[in-house]
Design an enzyme around this catalytic site. Structure first.
Site, PDB file in Angstrom:
ATOM      1  N   ASP A 185       0.865  -1.184   0.000  1.00  0.00           N
ATOM      2  CA  ASP A 185       0.000   0.000   0.000  1.00  0.00           C
ATOM      3  C   ASP A 185       0.895   1.226   0.000  1.00  0.00           C
ATOM      4  O   ASP A 185       1.719   1.385   0.899  1.00  0.00           O
ATOM      5  CB  ASP A 185      -0.852  -0.054   1.285  1.00  0.00           C
ATOM      6  CG  ASP A 185      -1.894   1.048   1.320  1.00  0.00           C
ATOM      7  OD1 ASP A 185      -1.915   1.881   0.404  1.00  0.00           O
ATOM      8  OD2 ASP A 185      -2.679   1.058   2.294  1.00  0.00           O
ATOM      9  N   ASP A 213      -3.097   2.159  -6.079  1.00  0.00           N
ATOM     10  CA  ASP A 213      -1.901   2.198  -5.223  1.00  0.00           C
ATOM     11  C   ASP A 213      -1.835   1.029  -4.234  1.00  0.00           C
ATOM     12  O   ASP A 213      -1.192   1.127  -3.199  1.00  0.00           O
ATOM     13  CB  ASP A 213      -1.837   3.523  -4.461  1.00  0.00           C
ATOM     14  CG  ASP A 213      -2.920   3.634  -3.404  1.00  0.00           C
ATOM     15  OD1 ASP A 213      -3.952   2.959  -3.536  1.00  0.00           O
ATOM     16  OD2 ASP A 213      -2.728   4.390  -2.442  1.00  0.00           O
ATOM     17  N   GLU A 214      -2.514  -0.054  -4.543  1.00  0.00           N
ATOM     18  CA  GLU A 214      -2.529  -1.181  -3.617  1.00  0.00           C
ATOM     19  C   GLU A 214      -2.529  -2.490  -4.370  1.00  0.00           C
ATOM     20  O   GLU A 214      -3.225  -2.620  -5.379  1.00  0.00           O
ATOM     21  CB  GLU A 214      -3.846  -1.166  -2.821  1.00  0.00           C
ATOM     22  CG  GLU A 214      -3.742  -0.591  -1.449  1.00  0.00           C
ATOM     23  CD  GLU A 214      -5.080  -0.698  -0.749  1.00  0.00           C
ATOM     24  OE1 GLU A 214      -5.485  -1.817  -0.427  1.00  0.00           O
ATOM     25  OE2 GLU A 214      -5.709   0.355  -0.549  1.00  0.00           O
TER      26      GLU A 214
END
Length: 416
Positions: free
Chosen positions: A8, A104-105
């Site tokens: 993350d 973003d993960e």
DNA sequence: TCTGGGGTCCTAGGACCC
DNA sequence: TCTGGGGTCCTAGGACCC
């Protein structure tokens, strides 16, 4: 036992902006969604801004109150997507089992190697290969739920391991219900109403009770309290690309001018159609919804979802299409049916029930061929020269949408 | 000064088909 | 007389995620 990593990125949009523009480094910045300050929220806040209490989702004026020197940068999703592609390439060098969870993960399932060493190496490679300002938190555990939780425990730049179920329960007993992915405000408040305020108590509730209150989700809650999650990693090579494609736009001012609304809807539907064509898809269910300027009667947080708004929405099913005008006509029909006449704040259109576009040799009617040729040329020009270089004549009057992120083009202009 | 924009999954009832 | 049982599709709406 599986080995799952959750990765993350910290203050993702903000750190990407800082990496791209040295003048922003070390400074409190907020990345905005829209272009009108009064009507947007922050998509990200830099670590420096977070120290002042600025958070993702805040309105700019709130951020200014907490941190007067904050610098606002307009978000640029194409730029972030480029960085995402880079870090995914790094991750894929460790295992093919990489699941993209959001921009973003992601989740990784390791089949060999020491997970902690690999996690450290990933962090190092991201810094050296993408940029020293880009950092991530990594959670390691035996399933996705606990890996994601582990990743959230230490930020920024964290690395936490939850080795087994025993450790998982220890962690669960220390956190709030809504800290776990899958329990939002609604579920939390329903649990509270049942006298359940933490996982220790939740674990004592019999499954049957949870099933009565939450239907099949009761089983999920039952498992969560015990750190159980059997959900598999869905690697990128197995993932169905998309289920729906949509755009919505909040107008610069509330309006009941049908012409103005029409122009916006034409642009939104044209963008949707271009994305469909880029992915070689067609869709048949068109949803339209709007929000009017009327204030919600419930305080923020009680009705938290974007599907709960003062306004309306409806879906219709049409013949499979990737033509913006056809999508527009369907959306416009819905609009005419459901619009109350009140001033409108936001409109949204999306298309679902997608399937791949297969070459239709049977329907080679002259008109079809002509339409397809037009659309091909339109996409070619726009992909090369930028959004709305070439557009249907009906769109020309509009000046409402200044910038909608182009899903295909990288825009590296800095807004400072 | 009052909430952006992109998604996913699930439930449930009615229509319709065989 | 008015009914079984299996299935799909469509629409509405709730809840969640980043």
């Amino acid at each position: 036992m599986r080995t799952i990593l959750h990765i993350d990125f910290n203050s993702y949009f903000a750190t990407v902006e800082q990496q791209a523009n040295p003048r922003l480094r070390g400074k409190p910045i907020g990345v905005t969604g829209g272009d009108r300050m009064e009507r947007t929220v922050l998509g990200a806040a830099s670590i420096e801004a977070k120290r002042f209490g600025v958070k993702t989702g805040m309105r700019p004026w709130e951020a200014i109150r907490l941190c007067p020197q904050i610098i606002f940068v307009q978000g640029d999703s194409d730029k972030y997507l480029e960085v995402t592609k880079k870090f995914l390439n790094i991750l894929k060098s460790y295992t093919p089992f990489v699941e993209v969870f959001s921009i973003d993960e992601c989740f990784l399932e390791l089949v060999k190697g020491n997970p902690e060493c690999i996690a450290k190496e990933i962090k190092q490679r991201i810094r050296s290969e993408i940029g020293e300002w880009i950092s991530c938190s990594i959670g390691i555990s035996y399933n996705k739920l606990m890996a994601k939780l582990a990743g959230s425990l230490q930020k920024p730049d964290g690395l936490i391991v939850i080795e087994n179920q025993e450790k998982a329960i220890q962690v669960l007993d220390k956190i709030e219900l809504d800290e776990i992915c899958g329990i939002g405000l609604r579920i939390q408040s329903r649990l509270n109403n049942m006298g359940i305020f933490n996982f220790t108590t939740l674990r004592k509730v019999p499954l049957e009770i949870l099933l009565v209150s939450f239907k099949s989700y009761g089983q999920t809650l039952y498992n969560m309290a015990r750190g159980i999650d059997e959900n598999p990693i869905v690697p990128f090579f197995e993932k169905v690309e998309v289920k729906s494609i949509g755009h919505r736009h909040t107008l610069n001012h509330d309006t009941n001018d049908q012409q103005e609304i029409k122009q916006i809807m034409l642009k939104l539907t044209e963008l949707i159609a271009r994305r469909l064509r880029a992915k070689k898809l067609v869709g048949k269910t068109v949803s339209f919804w709007y929000r009017d300027g009327v204030k919600l009667t419930h305080p923020r947080g009680v009705l938290g979802s974007h599907h709960t708004f003062s306004g309306g929405g409806m879906q219709v099913t049409i013949a499979y299409t990737n033509d913006g005008l056809e999508i527009f006509h369907a959306a416009w029909r819905i609009f005419q049916t459901i619009w109350s006449g009140d001033k409108i704040r936001m409109v949204g259109v999306s298309i679902s029930n997608l399937r791949p576009l297969v070459p239709q040799t049977l329907s080679l009617l002259p008109e079809t061929i002509r339409q397809e040729t037009i659309l091909k040329v339109l996409d070619k020009v726009n992909n090369k020269f930028g959004e709305f270089t070439l557009q249907r004549a009906t769109l020309l009057k509009s000046s409402q949408i200044k910038r909608i992120p182009n899903p295909f083009l990288s825009d590296r202009r800095f807004k400072l």
